[in-house]
Motif scaffolding. Structure first.
Motif, PDB file in Angstrom:
ATOM      1  N   UNK A   1       0.812  -1.189   0.001  1.00  0.00           N
ATOM      2  CA  UNK A   1       0.163   0.080   0.080  1.00  0.00           C
ATOM      3  C   UNK A   1       0.744   1.280  -0.119  1.00  0.00           C
ATOM      4  N   UNK A   2       2.090   1.037   0.450  1.00  0.00           N
ATOM      5  CA  UNK A   2       3.039   2.318   0.533  1.00  0.00           C
ATOM      6  C   UNK A   2       4.381   1.999   0.240  1.00  0.00           C
ATOM      7  N   UNK A   3       5.247   2.853  -0.533  1.00  0.00           N
ATOM      8  CA  UNK A   3       6.491   2.582  -0.808  1.00  0.00           C
ATOM      9  C   UNK A   3       7.175   2.043   0.534  1.00  0.00           C
ATOM     10  N   UNK A   4       8.233   0.867   0.154  1.00  0.00           N
ATOM     11  CA  UNK A   4       8.940   0.483   1.203  1.00  0.00           C
ATOM     12  C   UNK A   4      10.550   0.792   0.805  1.00  0.00           C
ATOM     13  N   UNK A   5      11.147   1.508   1.473  1.00  0.00           N
ATOM     14  CA  UNK A   5      12.640   1.780   1.011  1.00  0.00           C
ATOM     15  C   UNK A   5      13.453   0.645   1.178  1.00  0.00           C
ATOM     16  N   UNK A   6      14.608   0.704   0.543  1.00  0.00           N
ATOM     17  CA  UNK A   6      15.624  -0.568   0.723  1.00  0.00           C
ATOM     18  C   UNK A   6      15.974  -0.570   2.206  1.00  0.00           C
ATOM     19  N   UNK A   7      16.325  -1.753   2.674  1.00  0.00           N
ATOM     20  CA  UNK A   7      16.672  -1.985   4.285  1.00  0.00           C
ATOM     21  C   UNK A   7      15.423  -1.822   5.132  1.00  0.00           C
ATOM     22  N   UNK A   8      14.228  -1.454   4.671  1.00  0.00           N
ATOM     23  CA  UNK A   8      12.974  -1.284   5.503  1.00  0.00           C
ATOM     24  C   UNK A   8      12.278  -2.707   5.353  1.00  0.00           C
ATOM     25  N   UNK A   9      11.261  -2.798   6.189  1.00  0.00           N
ATOM     26  CA  UNK A   9      10.471  -4.047   6.465  1.00  0.00           C
ATOM     27  C   UNK A   9       8.998  -3.927   6.167  1.00  0.00           C
ATOM     28  N   UNK A  10       8.227  -4.815   5.799  1.00  0.00           N
ATOM     29  CA  UNK A  10       6.787  -4.901   5.671  1.00  0.00           C
ATOM     30  C   UNK A  10       6.176  -6.103   6.195  1.00  0.00           C
ATOM     31  N   UNK A  11       5.045  -5.895   6.714  1.00  0.00           N
ATOM     32  CA  UNK A  11       4.581  -7.126   7.432  1.00  0.00           C
ATOM     33  C   UNK A  11       3.901  -8.056   6.745  1.00  0.00           C
ATOM     34  N   UNK A  12       3.955  -9.217   7.000  1.00  0.00           N
ATOM     35  CA  UNK A  12       3.504 -10.420   6.114  1.00  0.00           C
ATOM     36  C   UNK A  12       1.876 -10.756   6.503  1.00  0.00           C
ATOM     37  N   UNK A  13       1.311 -10.147   7.642  1.00  0.00           N
ATOM     38  CA  UNK A  13       0.090 -10.271   8.300  1.00  0.00           C
ATOM     39  C   UNK A  13      -0.482  -8.926   8.791  1.00  0.00           C
ATOM     40  N   UNK A  14      -1.689  -8.741   9.068  1.00  0.00           N
ATOM     41  CA  UNK A  14      -2.160  -7.430   9.784  1.00  0.00           C
ATOM     42  C   UNK A  14      -1.874  -7.810  11.022  1.00  0.00           C
ATOM     43  N   UNK A  15      -1.616  -6.547  11.466  1.00  0.00           N
ATOM     44  CA  UNK A  15      -1.256  -6.426  13.090  1.00  0.00           C
ATOM     45  C   UNK A  15      -2.199  -5.194  13.564  1.00  0.00           C
TER      46      UNK A  15
END
Length: 558
Positions: free
Chosen positions: A37-51
């Motif tokens: 849904x948003x940009x994710x910069x190199x080295x950052x993390x996104x979640x694999x499931x709703x939190x």
């Protein structure tokens, strides 16, 4: 093609971006598709499931934080939606630990050329050390530094003095407009590559003396007796370091840290101590009498240690410090695991490695407790961590506040994320010993050494405990060095090497690019260390004269 994302541990519920990912991009990974849904910069993390608020976020297989607001699947974690959290630890929770050592057959018979000391240790350098017992002697130390380095060929090139001379000539000629319009000066320093050459020996009267190192500090008097005791242990450890062949000590005479105290501490730490040790007290007479006598006796000491030569030594004679600083989101997946594997190799060969910076072990304490060989050391680790953490919290600066703005910008959102990645430097070997600041490393295997995360306070502590090489990983770049111990700067990403080639010695970026495995990168690094320990090459910090020395006052420093 190189991977664009990575899950570090099977239990993780975050995925690391290895390059910039655009908003709306679809990521196919591990039989799942994630729409960002948003940009994710190199080295950052996104979640694999709703939190949901209070839900755990797991990375490196451990708790690294809890959600403070809803985080949608594919959404990056940030300081706005995640707060630091970590699992509790105790000796009662200690679990049995089994370790599978790596195959070290290719290294079994390798040697490096080092300086063998009477106490059985081996130096990678042959230094003379000049230290003050109190800050009042700093001026005298610096005068000695100028005299010895200039006359004996150890002084740094005076390129900036030459630039000032050129500007002064233009100023005297009234050419201020010329100065204002000048282009930057051309870089005339030595080549900035990963093949830093040894300092030239030709023309030096003592070719077997790698340098004369001069320490200054702001302690020794006016502080607490505890700080003086720590300084005494630290300076004794620096003199005992296997890279040091002899020392000159300057004392005023009235300070807390007395000359007889340092002599006693040196021999307490090392009953086999037999290096030349010269002690001079200023209040015994005039400054000239002090300095001229120190010059003469130090010169004679240099002539004596110049008789020492390098001889073959097994890799088990290495004592390797493990440090990170200016960390980024790649530190825990490239350079840190690489030196962690190297640590396991050194330990398997019978050598010593030292993992420091206790604030950056926050969240992985139980894993380290499980790995500790005996319960007494495990309890010592618990006590040191607990006391340090409580001291930090008492002044409103707990471990959770440890990540710097640079860390956060480059993907280390919580201290637990930073710490879990930092702990990878210690590999997987059992913990053989736990030490407080400035205690000497005397047991083969992996040692946990209590230091701050502060780059220089930590490297100072490791050198004071006896390391003869320090490996320092960095994702953002730092020139940090040490007076008596070579500090190898290892970039976590190749972009850093290309941006700051004058301070980087080795690149772990090929791991991120998919060009090398962690094990291959570690093997290449160990090859480099053998050459470095043999004096065939020097580090960037040595070439730049980056001799950083800051003792830790036992107040709060993270």
């Amino acid at each position: 093609m190189p991977a664009i994302v990575l899950k570090v541990h099977p239990a993780d519920n975050v995925i690391v971006a290895l390059r910039n990912l655009a908003a709306g991009e679809q990521i196919d990974f591990d039989s799942q598709t994630y729409t960002l849904p948003y940009a994710v910069g190199a080295k950052h993390k996104f979640v694999t499931e709703d939190r949901q608020p209070g839900d755990p976020v797991i990375m490196y297989g451990v708790l690294v934080g809890k959600a403070t607001q809803p985080i949608r699947r594919g959404e990056p974690i940030t300081t706005f939606n995640l707060k630091h959290d970590a699992d509790p630890y105790s000796l009662a929770k200690k679990q049995p630990y089994r370790w599978q050592p790596p195959d070290v057959s290719r290294w079994q018979d390798r040697t490096f050329m080092g300086y063998h000391r009477a106490d059985g240790r081996v130096g990678t350098r042959n230094y003379w050390l000049v230290v003050p017992l109190v800050f009042c002697e700093n001026r005298n130390v610096l005068i000695l530094k100028d005299a010895f380095e200039r006359e004996l060929g150890y002084a740094q090139p005076e390129m900036y003095r030459q630039q000032v001379h050129e500007l002064l000539s233009l100023y005297r000629a009234g050419e201020m407009d010329v100065i204002r319009k000048m282009q930057p000066f051309v870089d005339v320093s030595q080549n900035h590559t990963l093949t830093h050459t040894s300092a030239p020996q030709s023309g030096r009267p003592f070719p077997n003396v790698d340098g004369i190192k001069f320490l200054t500090h702001e302690m020794g008097c006016g502080g607490t007796r505890q700080d003086s005791a720590v300084l005494c242990s630290l300076l004794a450890g620096m003199i005992n370091n296997p890279n040091v062949a002899g020392a000159t000590v300057l004392s005023l005479g009235c300070q807390h840290l007395q000359a007889d105290m340092i002599s006693a501490e040196i021999r307490r730490q090392n009953p086999k101590f037999n290096k030349p040790l010269l002690l001079f007290e200023q209040q015994a007479g005039t400054e000239y009498a002090l300095m001229s006598q120190a010059v003469k006796e130090t010169f004679l000491g240099l002539a004596e240690i110049n008789k020492l030569t390098r001889q073959p030594a097994p890799l088990s004679a290495l004592t390797v410090g493990l440090k990170c600083g200016g960390s980024d989101g790649f530190s825990g997946i490239s350079a840190n695991p690489a030196i962690g594997h190297l640590s396991d190799v050194i330990v398997t060969l019978g050598g010593k490695t030292v993992l420091a910076e206790f604030p950056e072990l926050n969240g992985v304490e139980q894993e380290l407790i499980n790995r500790t060989v005996n319960d007494a050391d495990a309890q010592k680790f618990i006590d040191l961590m607990g006391g340090y953490s409580a001291q930090a919290e008492a002044v409103g600066s707990g471990f959770d506040m440890n990540p710097s703005p640079g860390n956060i910008k480059d993907g280390l959102i919580t201290d637990a994320i930073k710490s879990a990645g930092a702990a990878k430097k210690g590999g997987t070997a059992p913990v053989a010993q736990v030490l407080d600041y400035a205690e000497p490393v005397n047991t083969p295997g992996l040692t946990l050494l209590c230091t701050p995360g502060n780059d220089v306070e930590a490297t100072t502590g490791m050198a004071g405990s006896g390391t003869n090489v320090i490996l320092f990983t960095t994702g953002l770049g730092t020139p940090t060095g040490n007076p008596v111990c070579p500090v190898v700067k290892i970039s976590t990403n190749t972009a850093l090497l290309n941006r700051m080639p004058d301070v980087i010695d080795f690149d772990s970026g090929p791991i991120i690019e998919g060009e090398q495995t962690i094990e291959q990168n570690a093997d290449a690094l160990l090859d480099y260390i053998v050459r470095l320990a043999s004096g065939e090459t020097i580090t960037a910090a040595e070439r730049l004269g980056q001799d950083d020395f800051i003792p830790w006052k036992r107040g709060v420093s993270l």
